[in-house]
Design a protein around this motif. Structure first.
Motif, PDB file in Angstrom:
ATOM      1  N   LEU A  50      -4.068  11.444  82.187  1.00 31.99           N
ATOM      2  CA  LEU A  50      -3.315  12.603  81.673  1.00 31.99           C
ATOM      3  C   LEU A  50      -3.975  13.391  82.738  1.00 31.99           C
ATOM      4  O   LEU A  50      -4.306  15.166  83.249  1.00 31.99           O
ATOM      5  N   GLY A  51      -5.417  13.010  82.502  1.00 30.52           N
ATOM      6  CA  GLY A  51      -6.987  14.398  82.817  1.00 30.52           C
ATOM      7  C   GLY A  51      -6.573  14.037  84.826  1.00 30.52           C
ATOM      8  O   GLY A  51      -7.197  14.697  85.274  1.00 30.52           O
ATOM      9  N   ILE A  71      -3.172  19.767  88.791  1.00 32.25           N
ATOM     10  CA  ILE A  71      -1.931  20.756  88.829  1.00 32.25           C
ATOM     11  C   ILE A  71      -2.986  21.891  88.006  1.00 32.25           C
ATOM     12  O   ILE A  71      -2.365  22.815  88.902  1.00 32.25           O
ATOM     13  N   MET A  72      -4.417  21.675  88.232  1.00 33.54           N
ATOM     14  CA  MET A  72      -4.919  23.053  87.753  1.00 33.54           C
ATOM     15  C   MET A  72      -6.403  22.990  88.867  1.00 33.54           C
ATOM     16  O   MET A  72      -7.479  22.916  88.168  1.00 33.54           O
ATOM     17  N   PRO A  73      -6.260  23.169  90.013  1.00 34.46           N
ATOM     18  CA  PRO A  73      -7.264  22.755  91.118  1.00 34.46           C
ATOM     19  C   PRO A  73      -8.083  23.981  90.829  1.00 34.46           C
ATOM     20  O   PRO A  73      -9.552  23.897  91.052  1.00 34.46           O
ATOM     21  N   LEU A 105      -1.990  26.342  91.733  1.00 31.88           N
ATOM     22  CA  LEU A 105      -1.406  25.893  93.210  1.00 31.88           C
ATOM     23  C   LEU A 105      -0.568  27.186  93.778  1.00 31.88           C
ATOM     24  O   LEU A 105      -0.597  27.134  94.769  1.00 31.88           O
ATOM     25  N   GLN A 106      -0.199  27.846  92.672  1.00 28.31           N
ATOM     26  CA  GLN A 106      -0.133  29.342  93.970  1.00 28.31           C
ATOM     27  C   GLN A 106      -0.505  30.579  94.169  1.00 28.31           C
ATOM     28  O   GLN A 106      -0.327  30.371  95.574  1.00 28.31           O
ATOM     29  N   ILE A 107      -1.706  30.208  93.496  1.00 33.87           N
ATOM     30  CA  ILE A 107      -2.708  31.101  93.755  1.00 33.87           C
ATOM     31  C   ILE A 107      -3.096  30.852  94.958  1.00 33.87           C
ATOM     32  O   ILE A 107      -3.542  31.746  96.143  1.00 33.87           O
ATOM     33  N   PRO A 130       5.470  21.043  92.432  1.00 35.30           N
ATOM     34  CA  PRO A 130       4.959  21.151  94.045  1.00 35.30           C
ATOM     35  C   PRO A 130       4.214  19.345  94.416  1.00 35.30           C
ATOM     36  O   PRO A 130       4.228  18.671  93.574  1.00 35.30           O
ATOM     37  N   ALA A 131       4.723  19.694  95.759  1.00 33.57           N
ATOM     38  CA  ALA A 131       4.358  18.954  95.686  1.00 33.57           C
ATOM     39  C   ALA A 131       3.421  17.884  96.227  1.00 33.57           C
ATOM     40  O   ALA A 131       3.799  16.785  96.053  1.00 33.57           O
ATOM     41  N   ALA A 132       2.422  18.511  95.859  1.00 35.87           N
ATOM     42  CA  ALA A 132       1.190  18.051  95.365  1.00 35.87           C
ATOM     43  C   ALA A 132       1.370  17.123  94.313  1.00 35.87           C
ATOM     44  O   ALA A 132       0.571  15.728  94.428  1.00 35.87           O
TER      45      ALA A 132
END
Length: 351
Positions: A105-106, A112-114, A151-153, A251-253
């Motif tokens: 999960l990490g 998802i939180m880069p 990810l949107q940023i 997102p595809a990532a």
């Protein structure tokens, strides 16, 4: 979420290191997942060893259950003695099963939180940025529940940059460098298949997630040799459907990470079944135990001849002493049988 973010922040250093070398997020995700699977592989082997040890004791455990069916305390005591005799730790399998869960999960949260977990920008600054883009109509609808706002940023960084005044100059440079490596094999890993055109080929990610999930579940069920019924059979269909839905809306990532994770897990299962199967580990454990017993016996010094003779004499005299003690009891029993005919006494002695 806090504990998963903690693991994600630690693992984010590895992801950022790999991205800094290859400058492509797709390559970094592949190597990132493979490295972590390799690190956790010894835990999987240990779990397999525990399962092999438990399987070896299953028959003896069933025998104890039948013998002490009406005495749970006695059964637990005898079971602990059996584990101690066989050198099995019943809790080791549970520990190795639980440890990989927060790590996996990490990994998800580092993907998802880069900004928070990979670039390690201050949390307050990231929160200000996500609050800002949540008020932009076009971007807000793409962020969904807010999990993918970071990810949107990165995706809209060039457009948003003049207004991202909450970031320092160093943070803006890191985000710009990071945002340029999200194209992999012609796919934009920051876009979601849900809102992309057919020719973007992002639909391949949910399709691959579905196919690989079904194939992995089928292979793992076949490798265990057990018939899939009830909940197990339902999970075989539910999990792939959930994974394809996530891969479609996320997102595809994130979907790509899911694909790489499925592939590496399947390869790990193949290796485990080939070199660390339950039968092989059981045979290996028995061989090690036999060697240990031989070494222990070889290290025992024989008793002197005088002590050996003394023990032999005592053992040979024990049957004669036993017969002498039992003779008076047998005479009394004969008298009772010939004299009284007491039915209760007979039943009692019989008992």
């Amino acid at each position: 979420m806090a504990i998963f973010n903690f693991f994600g922040s630690i693992l984010g250093y590895l992801l950022w290191f790999l991205y800094s070398i290859f400058r492509n997020y797709g390559v970094a995700i592949i190597l990132f997942t493979v490295i972590l699977k390799a690190v956790m592989f010894p835990m999987s082997v240990k779990q397999q060893r525990s399962m092999a040890a438990q399987a070896k004791l299953s028959d003896k455990q069933k025998e104890l259950q039948k013998r002490y069916a009406n005495n749970q305390q006695k059964y637990n005591d005898e079971l602990m003695k059996l584990y101690e005799k066989e050198g099995v730790n019943p809790g080791s399998g549970c520990l190795t099963t639980l440890i990989p869960f927060p790590i996996m999960l990490g990994i998800f949260y580092s993907v998802i939180m880069p900004l928070s977990n990979t670039l390690h920008i201050a949390g307050e600054t990231v929160q200000q940025a996500t609050d800002y883009i949540s008020r932009i109509p076009g971007v807000a609808s793409a962020t969904g529940l807010g999990l993918y706002s970071e990810l949107q940023i990165i995706k809209h960084f060039e457009v948003l940059r003049p207004n991202l005044t909450m970031f320092s100059a160093g943070d803006l440079e890191k985000i710009e460098f990071f945002s340029k490596g999200f194209r992999f094999l012609g796919l934009d890993l920051l876009s979601s298949p849900q809102g992309s055109a057919f020719l973007s080929f992002l639909w391949l990610i949910p399709v691959l997630s579905l196919v690989l999930s079904f194939a992995s579940q089928w292979y793992m069920g076949r490798s265990t040799g057990q018939a899939q019924t009830g909940c197990t059979k339902a999970m075989m269909y539910v999990f792939p459907l959930i994974s394809v839905y996530w891969a479609f809306i996320m997102p595809a990532a994130v979907g790509m990470y899911n694909i790489i994770s499925i592939v590496t897990s399947a390869l790990q299962t193949v290796v485990m079944n080939r070199y660390f199967s339950t039968d092989q580990l059981t045979a290996s454990n028995e061989a090690r135990r036999a060697v240990a017993l031989e070494l222990a016996e070889a290290g025992v010094r024989p008793l002197p001849a005088a002590q050996q003779k003394l023990i032999a004499d005592k053992l040979s005299s024990m049957p004669q002493q036993k017969q002498q003690k039992e003779a008076p009891k047998q005479k009394q029993q004969k008298k009772k049988k010939t004299g009284g005919g007491d039915t209760a006494s007979y039943m009692g002695s019989r008992k």
